[in-house]
Design a protein around this motif. Structure first.
Motif, PDB file in Angstrom:
ATOM      1  N   MET A   1       0.847  -1.208   0.000  1.00  0.00           N
ATOM      2  CA  MET A   1       0.000   0.000   0.000  1.00  0.00           C
ATOM      3  C   MET A   1       0.878   1.251   0.000  1.00  0.00           C
ATOM      4  N   ASP A   2       0.527   2.271  -0.815  1.00  0.00           N
ATOM      5  CA  ASP A   2       1.296   3.500  -0.843  1.00  0.00           C
ATOM      6  C   ASP A   2       1.041   4.316   0.412  1.00  0.00           C
ATOM      7  N   ILE A   3       1.934   5.267   0.677  1.00  0.00           N
ATOM      8  CA  ILE A   3       1.865   6.071   1.895  1.00  0.00           C
ATOM      9  C   ILE A   3       0.569   6.860   1.980  1.00  0.00           C
ATOM     10  N   LEU A   4       0.173   7.484   0.869  1.00  0.00           N
ATOM     11  CA  LEU A   4      -1.051   8.282   0.877  1.00  0.00           C
ATOM     12  C   LEU A   4      -2.275   7.412   1.158  1.00  0.00           C
ATOM     13  N   GLY A   5      -2.275   6.204   0.589  1.00  0.00           N
ATOM     14  CA  GLY A   5      -3.383   5.288   0.848  1.00  0.00           C
ATOM     15  C   GLY A   5      -3.437   4.871   2.305  1.00  0.00           C
ATOM     16  N   TRP A   6      -2.256   4.634   2.893  1.00  0.00           N
ATOM     17  CA  TRP A   6      -2.213   4.251   4.310  1.00  0.00           C
ATOM     18  C   TRP A   6      -2.713   5.391   5.190  1.00  0.00           C
ATOM     19  N   ILE A   7      -2.286   6.628   4.879  1.00  0.00           N
ATOM     20  CA  ILE A   7      -2.738   7.786   5.647  1.00  0.00           C
ATOM     21  C   ILE A   7      -4.256   7.948   5.529  1.00  0.00           C
ATOM     22  N   ARG A   8      -4.761   7.772   4.307  1.00  0.00           N
ATOM     23  CA  ARG A   8      -6.202   7.870   4.097  1.00  0.00           C
ATOM     24  C   ARG A   8      -6.954   6.835   4.941  1.00  0.00           C
ATOM     25  N   ASP A   9      -6.459   5.604   4.957  1.00  0.00           N
ATOM     26  CA  ASP A   9      -7.114   4.548   5.729  1.00  0.00           C
ATOM     27  C   ASP A   9      -7.070   4.842   7.223  1.00  0.00           C
ATOM     28  N   GLN A  10      -5.940   5.377   7.695  1.00  0.00           N
ATOM     29  CA  GLN A  10      -5.827   5.700   9.114  1.00  0.00           C
ATOM     30  C   GLN A  10      -6.784   6.821   9.508  1.00  0.00           C
ATOM     31  N   LEU A  11      -6.884   7.841   8.667  1.00  0.00           N
ATOM     32  CA  LEU A  11      -7.802   8.948   8.954  1.00  0.00           C
ATOM     33  C   LEU A  11      -9.252   8.476   8.899  1.00  0.00           C
ATOM     34  N   THR A  12      -9.558   7.651   7.918  1.00  0.00           N
ATOM     35  CA  THR A  12     -10.916   7.112   7.811  1.00  0.00           C
ATOM     36  C   THR A  12     -11.262   6.280   9.033  1.00  0.00           C
ATOM     37  N   GLY A  13     -10.299   5.474   9.487  1.00  0.00           N
ATOM     38  CA  GLY A  13     -10.531   4.660  10.674  1.00  0.00           C
ATOM     39  C   GLY A  13     -10.674   5.488  11.926  1.00  0.00           C
ATOM     40  N   PHE A  14      -9.816   6.504  12.081  1.00  0.00           N
ATOM     41  CA  PHE A  14      -9.867   7.354  13.274  1.00  0.00           C
ATOM     42  C   PHE A  14     -11.201   8.085  13.373  1.00  0.00           C
ATOM     43  N   PHE A  15     -11.666   8.634  12.261  1.00  0.00           N
ATOM     44  CA  PHE A  15     -12.923   9.377  12.279  1.00  0.00           C
ATOM     45  C   PHE A  15     -14.150   8.472  12.161  1.00  0.00           C
ATOM     46  N   GLY A  16     -13.941   7.164  12.045  1.00  0.00           N
ATOM     47  CA  GLY A  16     -15.064   6.232  11.988  1.00  0.00           C
ATOM     48  C   GLY A  16     -15.923   6.396  10.754  1.00  0.00           C
ATOM     49  N   LEU A  17     -15.312   6.764   9.618  1.00  0.00           N
ATOM     50  CA  LEU A  17     -16.075   7.073   8.413  1.00  0.00           C
ATOM     51  C   LEU A  17     -16.260   5.872   7.487  1.00  0.00           C
ATOM     52  N   GLY A  18     -15.523   4.784   7.740  1.00  0.00           N
ATOM     53  CA  GLY A  18     -15.577   3.633   6.838  1.00  0.00           C
ATOM     54  C   GLY A  18     -16.977   3.119   6.568  1.00  0.00           C
ATOM     55  N   PRO A  19     -17.753   2.744   7.608  1.00  0.00           N
ATOM     56  CA  PRO A  19     -19.108   2.233   7.378  1.00  0.00           C
ATOM     57  C   PRO A  19     -20.027   3.236   6.680  1.00  0.00           C
ATOM     58  N   LEU A  20     -19.880   4.526   7.016  1.00  0.00           N
ATOM     59  CA  LEU A  20     -20.722   5.532   6.367  1.00  0.00           C
ATOM     60  C   LEU A  20     -20.384   5.669   4.893  1.00  0.00           C
ATOM     61  N   LEU A  21     -19.096   5.628   4.559  1.00  0.00           N
ATOM     62  CA  LEU A  21     -18.691   5.726   3.161  1.00  0.00           C
ATOM     63  C   LEU A  21     -19.183   4.511   2.365  1.00  0.00           C
ATOM     64  N   GLU A  22     -19.129   3.337   2.997  1.00  0.00           N
ATOM     65  CA  GLU A  22     -19.645   2.132   2.329  1.00  0.00           C
ATOM     66  C   GLU A  22     -21.144   2.246   2.096  1.00  0.00           C
ATOM     67  N   MET A  23     -21.852   2.819   3.070  1.00  0.00           N
ATOM     68  CA  MET A  23     -23.295   2.987   2.952  1.00  0.00           C
ATOM     69  C   MET A  23     -23.635   3.958   1.821  1.00  0.00           C
ATOM     70  N   LEU A  24     -22.867   5.055   1.748  1.00  0.00           N
ATOM     71  CA  LEU A  24     -23.090   6.036   0.681  1.00  0.00           C
ATOM     72  C   LEU A  24     -22.808   5.422  -0.689  1.00  0.00           C
ATOM     73  N   ALA A  25     -21.781   4.600  -0.756  1.00  0.00           N
ATOM     74  CA  ALA A  25     -21.417   3.978  -2.032  1.00  0.00           C
ATOM     75  C   ALA A  25     -22.478   2.978  -2.496  1.00  0.00           C
ATOM     76  N   SER A  26     -23.046   2.246  -1.529  1.00  0.00           N
ATOM     77  CA  SER A  26     -24.047   1.232  -1.881  1.00  0.00           C
ATOM     78  C   SER A  26     -25.446   1.825  -2.049  1.00  0.00           C
ATOM     79  N   GLY A  27     -25.707   2.959  -1.419  1.00  0.00           N
ATOM     80  CA  GLY A  27     -27.035   3.568  -1.462  1.00  0.00           C
ATOM     81  C   GLY A  27     -28.055   2.855  -0.597  1.00  0.00           C
ATOM     82  N   ASN A  28     -27.607   1.920   0.236  1.00  0.00           N
ATOM     83  CA  ASN A  28     -28.511   1.164   1.108  1.00  0.00           C
ATOM     84  C   ASN A  28     -28.598   1.834   2.477  1.00  0.00           C
TER      85      ASN A  28
END
Length: 337
Positions: A1-28
């Motif tokens: 994984m590239d550095i920017l991708g790792w930073i993005r994943d860490q920020l997404t995890g810290f702010f708890g945005l992963g499940p919300l982003l998945e929900m927005l992507a699926s529209g469910n």
């Protein structure tokens, strides 16, 4: 994984945005009606409040390096080693004790009310023991080491404390009939509120939350809990509902004439994660090593912090008794007795 991708994943995890982003992507958006969906909805609030609190403090020049350095570094350390332990311990306790529950309180309004009263009892037991058993205090003291109150303090824990806390709370709740789905919902609510009550004076100067001050435990109450003042020691062990603090006599409101001093009773080295993380273990090990006989060595592990085999105790109870004696003496002197 590239550095920017790792930073993005860490920020997404810290702010708890992963499940919300998945929900927005699926529209469910039906997932928002589930327990997990509710948890995903409120998960980003505390991290965003932490950033707001930090930025506001910097802008108003009320924030010092020592207020945030140790808690945030401990948070980073725990992020890599603590998360999977919580999930494992909760699952283990459910598997071990669910079969012994006399009944199952489910996802109803009365089930939630019953479950939360039981949860607060379980939290009180865990939290009370963490202050009254020296070995457990070594796990909990990291959370009390910071010398200021802000949302970063919520993340200042030794990773093993979560395992101990989850064992006590989950076991009690499951044995007293809180069903696993209801327990998960309560843990989501409690995690949010338990984080929120660490909000500092930079955002909520008094922290009493108006009329809610008489009903629930507010940031003001929890600031009292984190105080090292003798008057405030070992109070407000509950997290949301103060029912068990009132029953067991540990409820305390802030006194206008006693300014809160944060931290623990010994000086912690400024900016030292090692001292905040392991300092109490070092002191406990030293006391055990020097104690005469196996009995005294074992007693140092289970007696309250400040207990001494020679009777020269410096426990919270002894300090409170000394304060009360001093206050009575002062009252008698004023009355000319």
């Amino acid at each position: 994984m590239d550095i920017l991708g790792w930073i993005r994943d860490q920020l997404t995890g810290f702010f708890g945005l992963g499940p919300l982003l998945e929900m927005l992507a699926s529209g469910n958006y039906q997932k928002l009606l589930t327990v997990d969906g509710f948890g995903s909805l409120i998960a980003p609030i505390i991290p965003l409040l932490l950033v707001f609190e930090l930025v506001r403090g910097l802008v108003l020049r009320r924030t010092k390096r020592e207020d945030y350095q140790v808690p945030l570094l401990v948070m980073v350390l725990n992020r890599f080693i603590g998360a999977f332990l919580t999930i494992a311990m909760v699952g283990l306790c459910i598997g071990l004790f669910n079969r012994f529950a006399p009944f199952q309180a489910g996802l109803t309004w009365y089930g939630l009310l019953y479950g939360y009263v039981v949860w607060e009892l379980a939290h009180f037991v865990y939290h009370f023991l963490a202050h009254k058993v020296r070995l457990l205090w070594c796990l909990h003291s990291t959370h009390h080491a910071p010398v200021a109150m802000n949302l970063s303090v919520n993340f200042a824990h030794i990773f093993l404390e979560g395992t101990y806390a989850d064992f006590v709370r989950t076991s009690i709740c499951i044995l007293l009939g809180v069903s696993p789905p209801l327990l998960v919902l309560i843990m989501i609510i409690d995690s949010f509120w338990g984080s929120f009550i660490h909000l500092g004076e930079n955002v909520l100067p008094e922290g009493k939350l108006g009329v809610f001050y008489r009903v629930v435990l507010t940031p003001s109450h929890h600031r009292v809990h984190h105080a090292r003042n003798v008057l405030y020691m070992d109070t407000n062990f509950c997290n949301l509902l103060p029912i068990w603090d009132r029953i067991f006599g540990t409820y305390m409101e802030v006194h206008k004439d006693v300014r809160i001093e944060y931290g623990i009773t010994r000086p912690v080295k400024p900016y030292s994660v090692l001292d905040a993380y392991l300092g109490e273990f070092w002191l406990l090990g030293r006391d055990v090593w020097r104690a005469p006989g196996i009995r005294n060595k074992l007693l140092y592990l289970v007696m309250p912090p400040g207990w001494s085999h020679d009777g020269d105790h410096h426990t919270a109870k002894a300090a409170k008794e000394a304060l009360q004696t001093q206050q009575r003496s002062g009252t008698h002197a004023e009355a000319g007795i």
